[in-house]
Design an enzyme around this catalytic site. Structure first.
Site, PDB file in Angstrom:
ATOM      1  N   HIS A  35       0.834  -1.210   0.000  1.00  0.00           N
ATOM      2  CA  HIS A  35       0.000   0.000   0.000  1.00  0.00           C
ATOM      3  C   HIS A  35       0.862   1.250   0.000  1.00  0.00           C
ATOM      4  O   HIS A  35       1.901   1.324   0.641  1.00  0.00           O
ATOM      5  CB  HIS A  35      -1.028  -0.008   1.132  1.00  0.00           C
ATOM      6  CG  HIS A  35      -0.543   0.282   2.515  1.00  0.00           C
ATOM      7  ND1 HIS A  35      -0.425   1.549   3.014  1.00  0.00           N
ATOM      8  CD2 HIS A  35      -0.179  -0.540   3.530  1.00  0.00           C
ATOM      9  CE1 HIS A  35      -0.021   1.504   4.277  1.00  0.00           C
ATOM     10  NE2 HIS A  35       0.155   0.234   4.617  1.00  0.00           N
ATOM     11  N   ASP A  47       5.745   2.344   7.146  1.00  0.00           N
ATOM     12  CA  ASP A  47       4.346   1.973   6.835  1.00  0.00           C
ATOM     13  C   ASP A  47       3.734   2.992   5.884  1.00  0.00           C
ATOM     14  O   ASP A  47       3.094   3.935   6.312  1.00  0.00           O
ATOM     15  CB  ASP A  47       3.558   1.888   8.140  1.00  0.00           C
ATOM     16  CG  ASP A  47       2.127   1.433   7.963  1.00  0.00           C
ATOM     17  OD1 ASP A  47       1.781   0.933   6.877  1.00  0.00           O
ATOM     18  OD2 ASP A  47       1.342   1.576   8.917  1.00  0.00           O
ATOM     19  N   GLU A  81      -5.340   1.837   1.912  1.00  0.00           N
ATOM     20  CA  GLU A  81      -5.277   0.656   2.796  1.00  0.00           C
ATOM     21  C   GLU A  81      -5.662   1.036   4.213  1.00  0.00           C
ATOM     22  O   GLU A  81      -6.401   0.329   4.905  1.00  0.00           O
ATOM     23  CB  GLU A  81      -3.859   0.062   2.780  1.00  0.00           C
ATOM     24  CG  GLU A  81      -3.719  -1.254   3.558  1.00  0.00           C
ATOM     25  CD  GLU A  81      -3.325  -1.111   5.016  1.00  0.00           C
ATOM     26  OE1 GLU A  81      -3.354  -2.121   5.732  1.00  0.00           O
ATOM     27  OE2 GLU A  81      -3.007   0.011   5.460  1.00  0.00           O
ATOM     28  N   GLU A  82      -5.137   2.188   4.639  1.00  0.00           N
ATOM     29  CA  GLU A  82      -5.328   2.595   6.035  1.00  0.00           C
ATOM     30  C   GLU A  82      -6.772   3.002   6.327  1.00  0.00           C
ATOM     31  O   GLU A  82      -7.145   3.154   7.478  1.00  0.00           O
ATOM     32  CB  GLU A  82      -4.366   3.744   6.388  1.00  0.00           C
ATOM     33  CG  GLU A  82      -2.881   3.412   6.204  1.00  0.00           C
ATOM     34  CD  GLU A  82      -2.304   2.506   7.286  1.00  0.00           C
ATOM     35  OE1 GLU A  82      -3.082   2.004   8.128  1.00  0.00           O
ATOM     36  OE2 GLU A  82      -1.077   2.306   7.281  1.00  0.00           O
ATOM     37  N   ASP A 110       3.937  -5.105   3.595  1.00  0.00           N
ATOM     38  CA  ASP A 110       3.451  -3.968   4.379  1.00  0.00           C
ATOM     39  C   ASP A 110       4.285  -3.922   5.652  1.00  0.00           C
ATOM     40  O   ASP A 110       4.138  -4.784   6.519  1.00  0.00           O
ATOM     41  CB  ASP A 110       1.964  -4.182   4.688  1.00  0.00           C
ATOM     42  CG  ASP A 110       1.323  -2.985   5.378  1.00  0.00           C
ATOM     43  OD1 ASP A 110       2.026  -2.000   5.658  1.00  0.00           O
ATOM     44  OD2 ASP A 110       0.102  -3.055   5.627  1.00  0.00           O
ATOM     45  N   HIS A 197       2.665   4.486  12.851  1.00  0.00           N
ATOM     46  CA  HIS A 197       1.547   5.439  12.704  1.00  0.00           C
ATOM     47  C   HIS A 197       1.835   6.773  13.398  1.00  0.00           C
ATOM     48  O   HIS A 197       0.907   7.419  13.885  1.00  0.00           O
ATOM     49  CB  HIS A 197       0.230   4.822  13.186  1.00  0.00           C
ATOM     50  CG  HIS A 197      -0.331   3.846  12.193  1.00  0.00           C
ATOM     51  ND1 HIS A 197      -1.587   3.287  12.316  1.00  0.00           N
ATOM     52  CD2 HIS A 197       0.185   3.329  11.056  1.00  0.00           C
ATOM     53  CE1 HIS A 197      -1.815   2.476  11.296  1.00  0.00           C
ATOM     54  NE2 HIS A 197      -0.746   2.480  10.513  1.00  0.00           N
TER      55      HIS A 197
HETATM   56  N1  TRP Z   1      -0.873  -1.075   7.503  1.00  0.00           N
HETATM   57  C1  TRP Z   1      -1.004  -2.076   8.533  1.00  0.00           C
HETATM   58  C2  TRP Z   1      -1.820  -1.475   9.693  1.00  0.00           C
HETATM   59  O1  TRP Z   1      -1.622  -0.332  10.011  1.00  0.00           O
HETATM   60  C3  TRP Z   1       0.334  -2.464   9.007  1.00  0.00           C
HETATM   61  C4  TRP Z   1       0.357  -3.586   9.966  1.00  0.00           C
HETATM   62  C5  TRP Z   1       0.345  -3.510  11.320  1.00  0.00           C
HETATM   63  C6  TRP Z   1       0.441  -4.961   9.608  1.00  0.00           C
HETATM   64  N2  TRP Z   1       0.437  -4.776  11.833  1.00  0.00           N
HETATM   65  C7  TRP Z   1       0.482  -5.663  10.802  1.00  0.00           C
HETATM   66  C8  TRP Z   1       0.504  -5.614   8.388  1.00  0.00           C
HETATM   67  C9  TRP Z   1       0.576  -7.034  10.798  1.00  0.00           C
HETATM   68  C10 TRP Z   1       0.585  -6.974   8.377  1.00  0.00           C
HETATM   69  C11 TRP Z   1       0.643  -7.678   9.572  1.00  0.00           C
HETATM   70  O2  TRP Z   1      -2.638  -2.175  10.266  1.00  0.00           O
HETATM   71 ZN    ZN Z   2      -0.485   1.240   8.771  1.00  0.00          ZN
END
Ligand code: TRP
Ligand code: ZN
Length: 220
Positions: A35, A47, A81-82, A110, A197
């Site tokens: 993403h 991220d 995605e977010e 990701d 984040h």
């Molecule tokens: N973009 C995902 C999110 O903010 C990133 C993420 C967090 C993630 N924990 C994860 C991606 C575990 C894969 C597995 O939720």
């Molecule tokens: Zn994220």
């Protein structure tokens, strides 16, 4: 062949971008995706600039080498995605019933350059999982199954549509255990990504070694 796709997520326009590498069996499409958006409060580099850059570099390496794989390759960068996997869901929902079964695998990247990294492999399709584990075994680096993220990123809509999925992850806000620090280095009790984040998710928030290994794993 880059192809933009736009979608509307309540009231706002978002974009996906896919790029097909010509050649290979279009009845067996292998996709790698990441993403491209970030959360409003985040600077978005681990991220998910990390996954997006790694997929792009893999696509460029394929092009530079003139690679002629048996299967057809498609690279993807998702929007929103977010906001709830909006772009990837839109893409999957708009695949024709003829094209959906042609996707033989979707690989998701990701957060793959976490500053205090772990090496997690998605535990979904056994053949894809084994491929990534074999790559890491070749480096002599232990991996663990990714357990926190089931359904949390863009592979979820593919999995729900019956596409075999896999991927890599180097950790977010969870803390490294002492067993994990013993196998991967780092500090027990410290988060894999303290800037998850957050505004400090800048280019300083990348472990180059983790990003390099995970990028090579995509190519592998
Ligand atoms: N973009 C995902 C999110 O903010 C990133 C993420 C967090 C993630 N924990 C994860 C991606 C575990 C894969 C597995 O939720
Ligand atoms: Zn994220």
């Amino acid at each position: 062949h880059p192809t933009p796709q736009h979608f509307t997520s309540p009231g706002r326009t978002g974009y996906n971008l896919t790029a097909d590498w010509p050649g290979g069996d279009t009845g067996q499409v292998v996709m790698a995706g990441s993403h491209l958006d970030s959360v409003t409060s985040g600077a978005g580099i681990n991220d998910n600039g990390s996954g997006s850059a790694a997929v792009l570099e893999t696509a460029l390496a394929v092009a530079r080498s003139g690679y002629q794989p048996t299967k057809h390759l498609r690279f993807a960068w998702w929007g929103a995605e977010e906001l709830g996997l909006v772009g990837a869901k839109y893409y999957v929902n708009n695949l024709s019933s003829a094209n959906r079964p042609r996707i033989s695998g979707y690989l998701n990247f990701d957060m793959i350059g976490s500053p205090h990294p772990g090496y997690f492999v998605y535990h979904d399709d056994p053949a894809i999982e084994k491929t990534f584990k074999d790559y890491y075994a070749g480096l002599g680096i232990p991996t663990e199954i990714e357990t926190e993220g089931d359904g949390r990123s863009d592979h979820a809509p593919f999995k729900n549509a019956g596409v075999p999925v896999g991927g890599l992850f180097s950790g977010a806000d969870y803390t490294k255990t002492s067993a994990q620090a013993a196998k991967w280095g780092g500090t027990a009790g410290q988060a894999f990504d303290r800037c998850y984040h957050s505004s400090c998710d800048t280019t300083a928030n990348i472990n180059d070694t983790a990003l390099d290994r995970n990028s090579d794993a995509i190519a592998y």
